[in-house]
Design an enzyme around this catalytic site. Structure first.
Site, PDB file in Angstrom:
ATOM      1  N   ARG A   1     -46.670  60.702 -18.417  1.00 40.05           N
ATOM      2  CA  ARG A   1     -47.290  61.351 -19.574  1.00 40.05           C
ATOM      3  C   ARG A   1     -47.788  60.290 -20.556  1.00 40.05           C
ATOM      4  O   ARG A   1     -47.223  59.213 -20.655  1.00 40.05           O
ATOM      5  CB  ARG A   1     -46.285  62.309 -20.241  1.00 40.05           C
ATOM      6  CG  ARG A   1     -45.937  63.464 -19.286  1.00 40.05           C
ATOM      7  CD  ARG A   1     -44.989  64.468 -19.888  1.00 40.05           C
ATOM      8  NE  ARG A   1     -45.464  65.125 -21.078  1.00 40.05           N
ATOM      9  CZ  ARG A   1     -46.295  66.175 -21.095  1.00 40.05           C
ATOM     10  NH1 ARG A   1     -46.766  66.676 -19.957  1.00 40.05           N
ATOM     11  NH2 ARG A   1     -46.658  66.724 -22.234  1.00 40.05           N
ATOM     12  N   HIS A  19      -8.212  71.567 -14.118  1.00 35.99           N
ATOM     13  CA  HIS A  19      -8.306  71.646 -12.657  1.00 35.99           C
ATOM     14  C   HIS A  19      -8.585  73.089 -12.232  1.00 35.99           C
ATOM     15  O   HIS A  19      -8.009  73.992 -12.823  1.00 35.99           O
ATOM     16  CB  HIS A  19      -6.984  71.186 -12.037  1.00 35.99           C
ATOM     17  CG  HIS A  19      -6.971  71.284 -10.539  1.00 35.99           C
ATOM     18  ND1 HIS A  19      -7.655  70.390  -9.746  1.00 35.99           N
ATOM     19  CD2 HIS A  19      -6.366  72.167  -9.714  1.00 35.99           C
ATOM     20  CE1 HIS A  19      -7.458  70.718  -8.479  1.00 35.99           C
ATOM     21  NE2 HIS A  19      -6.682  71.797  -8.425  1.00 35.99           N
TER      22      HIS A  19
HETATM   23  P1  FAD Z   1     -44.166  67.826 -27.971  1.00 32.12           P
HETATM   24  O1  FAD Z   1     -43.090  68.710 -27.508  1.00 32.12           O
HETATM   25  O2  FAD Z   1     -45.185  67.369 -26.988  1.00 32.12           O
HETATM   26  O3  FAD Z   1     -44.881  68.597 -29.171  1.00 32.12           O
HETATM   27  C1  FAD Z   1     -46.009  68.095 -29.808  1.00 32.12           C
HETATM   28  C2  FAD Z   1     -46.743  69.233 -30.472  1.00 32.12           C
HETATM   29  O4  FAD Z   1     -47.795  68.687 -31.267  1.00 32.12           O
HETATM   30  C3  FAD Z   1     -47.421  70.212 -29.502  1.00 32.12           C
HETATM   31  O5  FAD Z   1     -46.960  71.508 -29.740  1.00 32.12           O
HETATM   32  C4  FAD Z   1     -48.911  70.086 -29.801  1.00 32.12           C
HETATM   33  O6  FAD Z   1     -49.596  71.331 -29.722  1.00 32.12           O
HETATM   34  C5  FAD Z   1     -48.899  69.559 -31.223  1.00 32.12           C
HETATM   35  N1  FAD Z   1     -50.088  68.790 -31.587  1.00 32.12           N
HETATM   36  C6  FAD Z   1     -50.581  67.682 -30.976  1.00 32.12           C
HETATM   37  N2  FAD Z   1     -51.667  67.237 -31.633  1.00 32.12           N
HETATM   38  C7  FAD Z   1     -51.853  68.079 -32.676  1.00 32.12           C
HETATM   39  C8  FAD Z   1     -52.805  68.148 -33.716  1.00 32.12           C
HETATM   40  N3  FAD Z   1     -53.764  67.248 -33.846  1.00 32.12           N
HETATM   41  N4  FAD Z   1     -52.715  69.158 -34.613  1.00 32.12           N
HETATM   42  C9  FAD Z   1     -51.710  70.096 -34.523  1.00 32.12           C
HETATM   43  N5  FAD Z   1     -50.780  70.071 -33.563  1.00 32.12           N
HETATM   44  C10 FAD Z   1     -50.844  69.071 -32.653  1.00 32.12           C
HETATM   45  N6  FAD Z   1     -37.307  66.701 -21.746  1.00 32.12           N
HETATM   46  C11 FAD Z   1     -35.970  66.885 -21.728  1.00 32.12           C
HETATM   47  O7  FAD Z   1     -35.269  66.310 -22.571  1.00 32.12           O
HETATM   48  N7  FAD Z   1     -35.381  67.726 -20.809  1.00 32.12           N
HETATM   49  C12 FAD Z   1     -36.109  68.370 -19.873  1.00 32.12           C
HETATM   50  O8  FAD Z   1     -35.546  69.118 -19.061  1.00 32.12           O
HETATM   51  C13 FAD Z   1     -37.510  68.191 -19.861  1.00 32.12           C
HETATM   52  N8  FAD Z   1     -38.271  68.833 -18.946  1.00 32.12           N
HETATM   53  C14 FAD Z   1     -39.633  68.673 -18.997  1.00 32.12           C
HETATM   54  C15 FAD Z   1     -40.397  69.349 -18.054  1.00 32.12           C
HETATM   55  C16 FAD Z   1     -41.773  69.222 -18.068  1.00 32.12           C
HETATM   56  C17 FAD Z   1     -42.601  69.960 -17.046  1.00 32.12           C
HETATM   57  C18 FAD Z   1     -42.400  68.416 -19.070  1.00 32.12           C
HETATM   58  C19 FAD Z   1     -43.903  68.297 -19.132  1.00 32.12           C
HETATM   59  C20 FAD Z   1     -41.645  67.724 -20.003  1.00 32.12           C
HETATM   60  C21 FAD Z   1     -40.251  67.847 -19.974  1.00 32.12           C
HETATM   61  N9  FAD Z   1     -39.438  67.165 -20.877  1.00 32.12           N
HETATM   62  C22 FAD Z   1     -38.085  67.326 -20.837  1.00 32.12           C
HETATM   63  C23 FAD Z   1     -40.005  66.278 -21.906  1.00 32.12           C
HETATM   64  C24 FAD Z   1     -40.069  67.005 -23.268  1.00 32.12           C
HETATM   65  O9  FAD Z   1     -40.868  68.149 -23.135  1.00 32.12           O
HETATM   66  C25 FAD Z   1     -40.651  66.077 -24.329  1.00 32.12           C
HETATM   67  O10 FAD Z   1     -39.903  64.873 -24.375  1.00 32.12           O
HETATM   68  C26 FAD Z   1     -40.608  66.729 -25.695  1.00 32.12           C
HETATM   69  O11 FAD Z   1     -41.316  67.942 -25.707  1.00 32.12           O
HETATM   70  C27 FAD Z   1     -41.201  65.792 -26.750  1.00 32.12           C
HETATM   71  O12 FAD Z   1     -41.147  66.399 -27.999  1.00 32.12           O
HETATM   72  P2  FAD Z   1     -42.174  66.004 -29.146  1.00 32.12           P
HETATM   73  O13 FAD Z   1     -41.733  66.772 -30.340  1.00 32.12           O
HETATM   74  O14 FAD Z   1     -42.280  64.536 -29.246  1.00 32.12           O
HETATM   75  O15 FAD Z   1     -43.614  66.500 -28.666  1.00 32.12           O
HETATM   76  P1  NAD Z   2     -42.219  59.866 -14.236  1.00 34.65           P
HETATM   77  O1  NAD Z   2     -42.558  58.585 -14.904  1.00 34.65           O
HETATM   78  O2  NAD Z   2     -40.830  60.368 -14.255  1.00 34.65           O
HETATM   79  O3  NAD Z   2     -42.644  59.776 -12.698  1.00 34.65           O
HETATM   80  C1  NAD Z   2     -43.937  59.460 -12.286  1.00 34.65           C
HETATM   81  C2  NAD Z   2     -43.870  58.945 -10.851  1.00 34.65           C
HETATM   82  O4  NAD Z   2     -45.186  58.875 -10.336  1.00 34.65           O
HETATM   83  C3  NAD Z   2     -43.278  57.535 -10.753  1.00 34.65           C
HETATM   84  O5  NAD Z   2     -42.239  57.543  -9.810  1.00 34.65           O
HETATM   85  C4  NAD Z   2     -44.470  56.680 -10.321  1.00 34.65           C
HETATM   86  O6  NAD Z   2     -44.092  55.595  -9.492  1.00 34.65           O
HETATM   87  C5  NAD Z   2     -45.318  57.693  -9.569  1.00 34.65           C
HETATM   88  N1  NAD Z   2     -46.768  57.374  -9.507  1.00 34.65           N
HETATM   89  C6  NAD Z   2     -47.555  56.903 -10.491  1.00 34.65           C
HETATM   90  N2  NAD Z   2     -48.849  56.808 -10.053  1.00 34.65           N
HETATM   91  C7  NAD Z   2     -48.864  57.262  -8.775  1.00 34.65           C
HETATM   92  C8  NAD Z   2     -49.892  57.451  -7.781  1.00 34.65           C
HETATM   93  N3  NAD Z   2     -51.173  57.150  -8.049  1.00 34.65           N
HETATM   94  N4  NAD Z   2     -49.552  57.936  -6.564  1.00 34.65           N
HETATM   95  C9  NAD Z   2     -48.241  58.244  -6.293  1.00 34.65           C
HETATM   96  N5  NAD Z   2     -47.243  58.094  -7.194  1.00 34.65           N
HETATM   97  C10 NAD Z   2     -47.537  57.627  -8.423  1.00 34.65           C
HETATM   98  O7  NAD Z   2     -43.255  60.931 -14.855  1.00 34.65           O
HETATM   99  P2  NAD Z   2     -43.283  62.528 -14.784  1.00 34.65           P
HETATM  100  O8  NAD Z   2     -42.507  63.011 -13.634  1.00 34.65           O
HETATM  101  O9  NAD Z   2     -44.718  62.890 -14.894  1.00 34.65           O
HETATM  102  O10 NAD Z   2     -42.551  62.924 -16.109  1.00 34.65           O
HETATM  103  C11 NAD Z   2     -43.033  62.450 -17.389  1.00 34.65           C
HETATM  104  C12 NAD Z   2     -41.920  62.353 -18.391  1.00 34.65           C
HETATM  105  O11 NAD Z   2     -41.523  63.661 -18.789  1.00 34.65           O
HETATM  106  C13 NAD Z   2     -40.637  61.711 -17.846  1.00 34.65           C
HETATM  107  O12 NAD Z   2     -40.670  60.308 -17.955  1.00 34.65           O
HETATM  108  C14 NAD Z   2     -39.594  62.294 -18.717  1.00 34.65           C
HETATM  109  O13 NAD Z   2     -39.482  61.496 -19.876  1.00 34.65           O
HETATM  110  C15 NAD Z   2     -40.148  63.661 -19.091  1.00 34.65           C
HETATM  111  N6  NAD Z   2     -39.444  64.711 -18.299  1.00 34.65           N
HETATM  112  C16 NAD Z   2     -38.101  64.824 -18.425  1.00 34.65           C
HETATM  113  C17 NAD Z   2     -37.427  65.773 -17.687  1.00 34.65           C
HETATM  114  C18 NAD Z   2     -35.946  65.890 -17.855  1.00 34.65           C
HETATM  115  O14 NAD Z   2     -35.416  65.359 -18.825  1.00 34.65           O
HETATM  116  N7  NAD Z   2     -35.249  66.572 -16.960  1.00 34.65           N
HETATM  117  C19 NAD Z   2     -38.102  66.598 -16.809  1.00 34.65           C
HETATM  118  C20 NAD Z   2     -39.466  66.445 -16.679  1.00 34.65           C
HETATM  119  C21 NAD Z   2     -40.134  65.497 -17.440  1.00 34.65           C
END
Ligand code: FAD
Ligand code: NAD
Length: 452
Positions: A264, A431
């Site tokens: 990301r 346990h």
């Molecule tokens: P965000 O949650 O990205 O929020 C930013 C907000 O800013 C958004 O709502 C957006 O609309 C708003 N915004 C952006 N620009 C503007 C603008 N110019 N004006 C107004 N609003 C704006 N993390 C975990 O800890 N556990 C997990 O299980 C987990 N699972 C994930 C699964 C997926 C599929 C993904 C994509 C991410 C996951 N993450 C997980 C990561 C987690 O979602 C992020 O780390 C977290 O949301 C970051 O929070 P944030 O407040 O920094 O930003």
């Molecule tokens: P990631 O960094 O976890 O994994 C990306 C993977 O893609 C890496 O293993 C990398 O080597 C591989 N990669 C990169 N370029 C490639 C290519 N061209 N071809 C094949 N493989 C390639 O990133 P993500 O899975 O997109 O997640 C993004 C972030 O969102 C995570 O780093 C994490 O911080 C957050 N997230 C957290 C959770 C959680 O806490 N459970 C769940 C989902 C996402």
């Protein structure tokens, strides 16, 4: 148009921004928060919560479908799935939480403005709302704009090329799915679709899945992927997609859908930070340990400030910034940020990994010797502790195993409280639970193992 004045303007209502605004409001700071989406950010709307809902539904479906294969004496006929209904259930959870966050903001007397925010200068922000443009003048601004999926130029999102957001909104399970990226998102969502019946292939550029972890931790996950029929192609790079085939540097793979999950990027482009003279750390906003940027009165929290991009880190940063703005003498004093990968089995890491600490004691306890693990038919994985050799202070804890995400709190607590191996070894662990593996790992590090 006259400027609307406030002490604190928070841009982005994800876990970082909304927690910051709630705490600021509770502390009597006149606070406005802006987001173009319903409150909750990536995490609530298209990230943590939707993905965990899909993983749960996939687990239920898979466990029912395979109940007859086991040793429990259960026979079932094949279940059927209506993914559209599953997604509607997930959407209702998201909506409930959106409303919950909106209610908490209101209770803390924070004003939520729906719209797109853009800096005019360090104190002035315009917001495009449905009712036209509004202009705000704030003493302090917190940038909490989060992150967005990285798009590969040769696999642009759209049609059969999915971002995680697209994958979490599918109404039908594709026959075949190739996941580009064997990281957090690729493994969590890829495993869920395999359990729902898709033929899943994971293409990972490096030599192992989840390359940030040591191979002992990822091995049980790799083994389970194999058991689930998920093919993993390591050292392989995606190059393009045409006519239902994903092209890689090693050949072609049939794919009805391609999920691209290669990391990301910080969302800095839409907020007009080019109007400011902020120091950057690569693509991220550079901040000090108090989340202050290089400009006075401008703070940044959460994903926009870099790794680890986790919701609970963003929340902790948001809370700290609000308290500092209220004049409280708090600083970033966390000893660890736990990370949980909701794979099958789950992985938890807190603090240092083995090899990151010189003069350490490292010990692990396998779930194969844990009664609770046997009674739940999942004996794969282990708990591992890393302690300082000279004083036995626990500096790192890792676990891989079914359901170990719920052990993450006790692991973090042990490290935050400065626990030693003796503290954990002397604590009665109920346990039969998987948590006994933690006590046993500590006993093992002290050379006093009981159950192995
Ligand atoms: P965000 O949650 O990205 O929020 C930013 C907000 O800013 C958004 O709502 C957006 O609309 C708003 N915004 C952006 N620009 C503007 C603008 N110019 N004006 C107004 N609003 C704006 N993390 C975990 O800890 N556990 C997990 O299980 C987990 N699972 C994930 C699964 C997926 C599929 C993904 C994509 C991410 C996951 N993450 C997980 C990561 C987690 O979602 C992020 O780390 C977290 O949301 C970051 O929070 P944030 O407040 O920094 O930003
Ligand atoms: P990631 O960094 O976890 O994994 C990306 C993977 O893609 C890496 O293993 C990398 O080597 C591989 N990669 C990169 N370029 C490639 C290519 N061209 N071809 C094949 N493989 C390639 O990133 P993500 O899975 O997109 O997640 C993004 C972030 O969102 C995570 O780093 C994490 O911080 C957050 N997230 C957290 C959770 C959680 O806490 N459970 C769940 C989902 C996402």
């Amino acid at each position: 148009m006259s400027d609307i004045k406030c002490k604190l303007l928070v841009i982005g209502a994800g876990p970082g921004g909304y927690v910051c605004a709630i705490r600021a409001g509770q502390l009597g700071i006149d606070t406005i928060i802006v987001d173009r989406q319903p409150p909750g950010g990536t995490c609530l709307n298209v990230g943590c919560i939707p993905s965990k809902a899909l993983i749960h539904a996939a687990d239920v479906f898979h466990n029912i479908a395979h109940a007859s294969d086991g040793n429990l004496g259960i026979t079932v006929s094949a279940p059927e799935l209506d993914l559209g209904k599953t997604i509607a259930w997930k959407d209702r959870i998201v909506q409930r939480l959106n409303e919950g966050v909106a209610g908490l903001l209101k209770k803390a007397k924070v004003q939520f403005i729906a719209g797109d925010a853009r800096f005019v200068d360090g104190k002035t922000v315009t917001v495009q709302t449905d009712d036209g443009e509004k202009r705000f003048r704030a003493e302090n601004v917190v940038i909490a704009t989060g992150s967005a999926s990285i798009e590969l130029p040769f696999l642009p999102f759209g049609g059969d090329i999915l971002s995680s957001t697209d994958a979490l909104a599918l109404s039908q399970v594709p026959k075949s799915m190739v996941v580009v990226g064997g990281g957090y998102i690729g493994l969590e969502i890829g495993t869920a679709f395999a359990k729902l019946g898709a033929k899943v292939t994971i293409v990972e550029a490096t030599e192992q899945i989840l390359p940030q972890y040591d191979s002992a931790l990822t091995k049980p996950v790799a083994q389970r992927l194999k058991e689930l029929g998920i093919e993993v192609q390591l050292n392989t790079k995606a190059q393009g997609y045409a006519k239902g085939l994903l092209q890689t540097d090693k050949g072609e793979i049939p794919a009805d859908k391609v999920l691209v999950a290669v990391g990301r990027r910080p969302r800095t482009n839409s907020v007009g930070i080019e109007e400011l003279s902020l120091s950057m750390d690569g693509a991220f906003i550079e901040v000090n340990s108090a989340c202050q940027s290089s400009m006075r009165g401008i703070y940044a929290i959460g994903d926009v400030t870099g790794e680890p991009m986790l919701a609970h880190r963003a929340m902790a940063q948001g809370e700290m910034v609000a308290e500092r703005l209220a004049g409280h003498k708090v600083s970033w004093d966390k000893r660890c940020i736990p990370a949980v990968c909701f794979t099958d089995p789950e992985i938890v890491t807190c603090g240092v990994l083995p090899g990151e600490l010189e003069n350490s004691k490292v010990a692990e306890f396998p779930f194969a010797a844990n009664g609770r693990a046997m009674t739940t038919e999942r004996e794969d994985g282990f708990v591992r502790v890393v302690a300082r050799a000279d004083d036995d202070a626990i500096m790192g804890i890792q676990a891989v195993g079914a359901g170990v995400s719920e052990l993450s709190a006790v692991f973090s607590l042990a490290i935050e409280m400065g626990s030693t191996l003796q503290d954990i070894a002397a604590t009665i662990h109920a346990h039969p639970t998987r948590s006994e593996g933690f006590q046993e790992a500590a006993l093992s590090a002290l050379g006093k193992s009981l159950h192995i």
